[in-house]
Design a protein around this motif. Structure first.
Motif, PDB file in Angstrom:
ATOM      1  N   GLU A  48       0.872  -1.216  -0.067  1.00 44.24           N
ATOM      2  CA  GLU A  48       0.034   0.065   0.074  1.00 44.24           C
ATOM      3  C   GLU A  48       0.798   1.192   0.152  1.00 44.24           C
ATOM      4  OE1 GLU A  48      -0.945   0.305   4.820  1.00 44.24           O
ATOM      5  OE2 GLU A  48      -2.502  -0.297   3.599  1.00 44.24           O
ATOM      6  N   ASN A  49       2.149   1.171   0.042  1.00 46.54           N
ATOM      7  CA  ASN A  49       3.208   2.208   0.159  1.00 46.54           C
ATOM      8  C   ASN A  49       3.477   2.549  -1.197  1.00 46.54           C
ATOM      9  OD1 ASN A  49       3.333   2.968   3.015  1.00 46.54           O
ATOM     10  ND2 ASN A  49       4.216   0.827   3.304  1.00 46.54           N
ATOM     11  N   SER A  50       3.168   1.704  -2.225  1.00 43.34           N
ATOM     12  CA  SER A  50       3.441   1.947  -3.692  1.00 43.34           C
ATOM     13  C   SER A  50       2.315   2.594  -4.477  1.00 43.34           C
ATOM     14  CB  SER A  50       3.714   0.564  -4.265  1.00 43.34           C
ATOM     15  OG  SER A  50       2.465  -0.108  -4.542  1.00 43.34           O
ATOM     16  N   ARG A  51       2.684   3.281  -5.597  1.00 43.84           N
ATOM     17  CA  ARG A  51       1.716   4.008  -6.434  1.00 43.84           C
ATOM     18  C   ARG A  51       0.610   2.880  -6.887  1.00 43.84           C
ATOM     19  NH1 ARG A  51       2.215   9.100  -7.397  1.00 43.84           N
ATOM     20  NH2 ARG A  51       0.620   8.985  -9.258  1.00 43.84           N
ATOM     21  N   GLU A  52       0.936   1.536  -7.094  1.00 43.93           N
ATOM     22  CA  GLU A  52       0.204   0.748  -7.601  1.00 43.93           C
ATOM     23  C   GLU A  52      -1.095   0.598  -6.561  1.00 43.93           C
ATOM     24  OE1 GLU A  52       3.041   0.172  -7.432  1.00 43.93           O
ATOM     25  OE2 GLU A  52       3.874  -0.222  -9.634  1.00 43.93           O
ATOM     26  N   ALA A  53      -0.824   0.906  -5.355  1.00 51.72           N
ATOM     27  CA  ALA A  53      -1.980   0.829  -4.414  1.00 51.72           C
ATOM     28  C   ALA A  53      -3.150   1.805  -4.784  1.00 51.72           C
ATOM     29  CB  ALA A  53      -1.560   0.935  -3.087  1.00 51.72           C
ATOM     30  N   ALA A  54      -3.036   2.935  -5.253  1.00 54.66           N
ATOM     31  CA  ALA A  54      -3.999   3.803  -5.777  1.00 54.66           C
ATOM     32  C   ALA A  54      -4.703   3.421  -6.957  1.00 54.66           C
ATOM     33  CB  ALA A  54      -3.136   5.155  -6.128  1.00 54.66           C
ATOM     34  N   GLU A  55      -4.067   2.466  -7.889  1.00 49.81           N
ATOM     35  CA  GLU A  55      -4.836   1.996  -8.895  1.00 49.81           C
ATOM     36  C   GLU A  55      -5.955   1.262  -8.719  1.00 49.81           C
ATOM     37  OE1 GLU A  55      -1.950   0.198 -11.698  1.00 49.81           O
ATOM     38  OE2 GLU A  55      -0.604   1.958 -11.681  1.00 49.81           O
ATOM     39  N   VAL A  56      -5.878   0.380  -7.253  1.00 51.91           N
ATOM     40  CA  VAL A  56      -7.071  -0.412  -6.920  1.00 51.91           C
ATOM     41  C   VAL A  56      -7.968   0.572  -6.700  1.00 51.91           C
ATOM     42  CG1 VAL A  56      -7.735  -2.012  -5.096  1.00 51.91           C
ATOM     43  CG2 VAL A  56      -5.044  -1.988  -5.875  1.00 51.91           C
ATOM     44  N   LEU A  57      -7.959   1.613  -5.924  1.00 56.84           N
ATOM     45  CA  LEU A  57      -8.878   2.710  -5.564  1.00 56.84           C
ATOM     46  C   LEU A  57      -9.738   3.317  -7.024  1.00 56.84           C
ATOM     47  CD1 LEU A  57     -10.097   3.771  -3.374  1.00 56.84           C
ATOM     48  CD2 LEU A  57      -8.752   6.013  -3.729  1.00 56.84           C
ATOM     49  N   THR A  58      -8.702   3.251  -7.979  1.00 61.65           N
ATOM     50  CA  THR A  58      -9.285   3.861  -9.313  1.00 61.65           C
ATOM     51  C   THR A  58     -10.099   2.556 -10.053  1.00 61.65           C
ATOM     52  OG1 THR A  58      -7.285   5.168  -9.549  1.00 61.65           O
ATOM     53  CG2 THR A  58      -8.690   4.615 -11.487  1.00 61.65           C
ATOM     54  N   ASP A  59      -9.802   1.411  -9.805  1.00 62.61           N
ATOM     55  CA  ASP A  59     -10.470   0.177 -10.314  1.00 62.61           C
ATOM     56  C   ASP A  59     -11.818   0.172  -9.746  1.00 62.61           C
ATOM     57  OD1 ASP A  59      -8.404  -0.197 -12.144  1.00 62.61           O
ATOM     58  OD2 ASP A  59      -7.709  -2.037 -10.934  1.00 62.61           O
ATOM     59  N   GLY A  96       0.732   8.447  -0.976  1.00 61.94           N
ATOM     60  CA  GLY A  96      -0.030   9.489  -1.239  1.00 61.94           C
ATOM     61  C   GLY A  96      -0.950   9.673  -2.169  1.00 61.94           C
ATOM     62  N   ALA A  97      -0.714   8.743  -3.330  1.00 63.66           N
ATOM     63  CA  ALA A  97      -1.551   8.599  -4.518  1.00 63.66           C
ATOM     64  C   ALA A  97      -2.924   7.960  -4.221  1.00 63.66           C
ATOM     65  CB  ALA A  97      -0.936   7.924  -5.438  1.00 63.66           C
ATOM     66  N   ILE A  98      -3.072   7.351  -2.930  1.00 60.82           N
ATOM     67  CA  ILE A  98      -4.450   6.996  -2.568  1.00 60.82           C
ATOM     68  C   ILE A  98      -5.290   8.121  -2.257  1.00 60.82           C
ATOM     69  CG2 ILE A  98      -5.612   5.614  -0.716  1.00 60.82           C
ATOM     70  CD1 ILE A  98      -3.025   3.731  -0.493  1.00 60.82           C
ATOM     71  N   ARG A  99      -4.798   8.860  -1.412  1.00 66.98           N
ATOM     72  CA  ARG A  99      -5.716  10.102  -1.144  1.00 66.98           C
ATOM     73  C   ARG A  99      -5.802  10.990  -2.054  1.00 66.98           C
ATOM     74  NH1 ARG A  99      -0.837  10.924   1.834  1.00 66.98           N
ATOM     75  NH2 ARG A  99       0.436  12.575   1.104  1.00 66.98           N
ATOM     76  N   ALA A 100      -4.946  11.139  -3.057  1.00 70.88           N
ATOM     77  CA  ALA A 100      -5.017  11.970  -4.227  1.00 70.88           C
ATOM     78  C   ALA A 100      -6.178  11.673  -5.271  1.00 70.88           C
ATOM     79  CB  ALA A 100      -3.645  12.006  -5.031  1.00 70.88           C
ATOM     80  N   ASN A 101      -6.424  10.083  -5.141  1.00 72.09           N
ATOM     81  CA  ASN A 101      -7.433   9.677  -6.120  1.00 72.09           C
ATOM     82  C   ASN A 101      -8.794   9.650  -5.485  1.00 72.09           C
ATOM     83  OD1 ASN A 101      -5.274   8.717  -7.804  1.00 72.09           O
ATOM     84  ND2 ASN A 101      -6.015   6.822  -7.979  1.00 72.09           N
ATOM     85  N   ALA A 102      -8.857  10.143  -4.249  1.00 72.46           N
ATOM     86  CA  ALA A 102     -10.209  10.295  -3.601  1.00 72.46           C
ATOM     87  C   ALA A 102     -10.726  11.601  -3.672  1.00 72.46           C
ATOM     88  CB  ALA A 102     -10.155   9.944  -2.072  1.00 72.46           C
ATOM     89  N   SER A 103     -12.065  11.629  -4.114  1.00 76.50           N
ATOM     90  CA  SER A 103     -12.518  12.896  -4.435  1.00 76.50           C
ATOM     91  C   SER A 103     -12.962  13.448  -3.049  1.00 76.50           C
ATOM     92  CB  SER A 103     -13.911  12.779  -5.284  1.00 76.50           C
ATOM     93  OG  SER A 103     -14.927  11.832  -4.646  1.00 76.50           O
ATOM     94  N   GLN A 104     -13.095  13.129  -2.345  1.00 71.06           N
ATOM     95  CA  GLN A 104     -13.635  13.563  -0.773  1.00 71.06           C
ATOM     96  C   GLN A 104     -13.067  12.629   0.281  1.00 71.06           C
ATOM     97  OE1 GLN A 104     -15.419  16.459  -0.582  1.00 71.06           O
ATOM     98  NE2 GLN A 104     -15.109  16.557   1.659  1.00 71.06           N
ATOM     99  N   LEU A 105     -12.378  13.437   1.436  1.00 73.05           N
ATOM    100  CA  LEU A 105     -11.801  12.647   2.463  1.00 73.05           C
ATOM    101  C   LEU A 105     -12.581  13.059   3.685  1.00 73.05           C
ATOM    102  CD1 LEU A 105      -7.966  13.036   1.898  1.00 73.05           C
ATOM    103  CD2 LEU A 105      -9.403  10.794   1.340  1.00 73.05           C
TER     104      LEU A 105
END
Length: 242
Positions: A48-59, A96-105
């Motif tokens: 989850e510390n890798s940028r690939e983790a954010a891609e899961v959120l995008t999917d 940090g890409a995880i939070r960047a991919n979220a529209s609202q936190l």
């Protein structure tokens, strides 16, 4: 309309995303609650510390929004987030890409990390094009509903004032109690009369000068307010607690 749990787990694998997309197609406009991000992504073997983790959120997001569904994903904060005062997007665990991919936190932390039994929580919200909110909320006795207590800045001010009060001298406490007990601002002479009943007032005496210094000290500690008054006779009142 559909539940995945420990007996029927769901993971954000390609097969799982396809299944989610189909459920959203069958039930457009639904709310999709994912609890939690780490749990549904662990089978992918992605750190989850890798940028690939954010891609899961995008999917997950793409599978939902194409059919008008709203994904709400629960993710954990870093353990030290509340303790060190980081209560914003940077508090989230992982890249940090995880939070960047979220529209609202919506970030929820203990109000006091040293007192987990305190029913109050700090709630911070931030998102794209929305107002930043930093509030204190509290769970009601029914265990189901939350109520707004105050803004966090007010809570922080009250905590600061409480710590200041702990260090007041006996004289400062006496004078502050007089100010807090009055519904109207008081002149220095009126403060003297209530703090030291029966003792004559002499504005040039050392004791009265000490009282003036004490009032100034309380003002410096942001516990008292000095008002202009009239004829060079200022009045004093206690600062209202936030």
């Amino acid at each position: 309309v559909r539940l995945w749990d420990s007996h029927n787990p769901w993971a954000a694998t390609p097969e799982g995303i396809a299944e989610l997309r189909q459920v959203c197609a069958d039930h457009p406009g639904s709310l999709v609650l994912v609890d939690s991000f780490a749990k549904v992504s662990e089978k992918l073997g992605i750190d989850e510390n890798s940028r690939e983790a954010a891609e899961v959120l995008t999917d997950i997001e793409r599978a939902c929004i194409v059919h008008g569904c709203t994904p709400l994903v629960i993710h954990h904060n870093a353990k030290a987030a509340g303790r060190v005062g980081i209560v914003n997007g940077a508090a989230l665990r992982g890249n940090g890409a995880i939070r960047a991919n979220a529209s609202q936190l919506l970030i929820l932390t203990l109000i006091d990390p040293d007192n987990p039994k305190d029913p109050r929580r700090r709630l911070v919200t931030e998102g794209r094009g929305t107002e930043f909110i930093d509030s204190v909320i509290q769970l009601e006795d029914d265990g189901r509903n939350w109520r707004h207590v105050c803004e966090f800045s007010e809570h922080r001010g009250a905590m600061k004032a409480a710590k200041v009060r702990e260090k007041l001298t006996e004289r400062q406490v006496e004078v502050l109690q007089v100010l807090e007990g009055s519904s109207e601002p008081l002149t220095t002479a009126q403060v003297w009369a209530q703090a030291y009943p029966g003792k004559p007032w002499d504005k040039d005496s050392n004791d009265s000068k000490q009282l003036a210094r004490t009032l100034d000290q309380l003002r410096g500690k942001e516990l008292a307010i000095r008002h202009p008054g009239t004829a060079n006779r200022p009045t004093w009142s206690a600062r209202t607690a936030p």
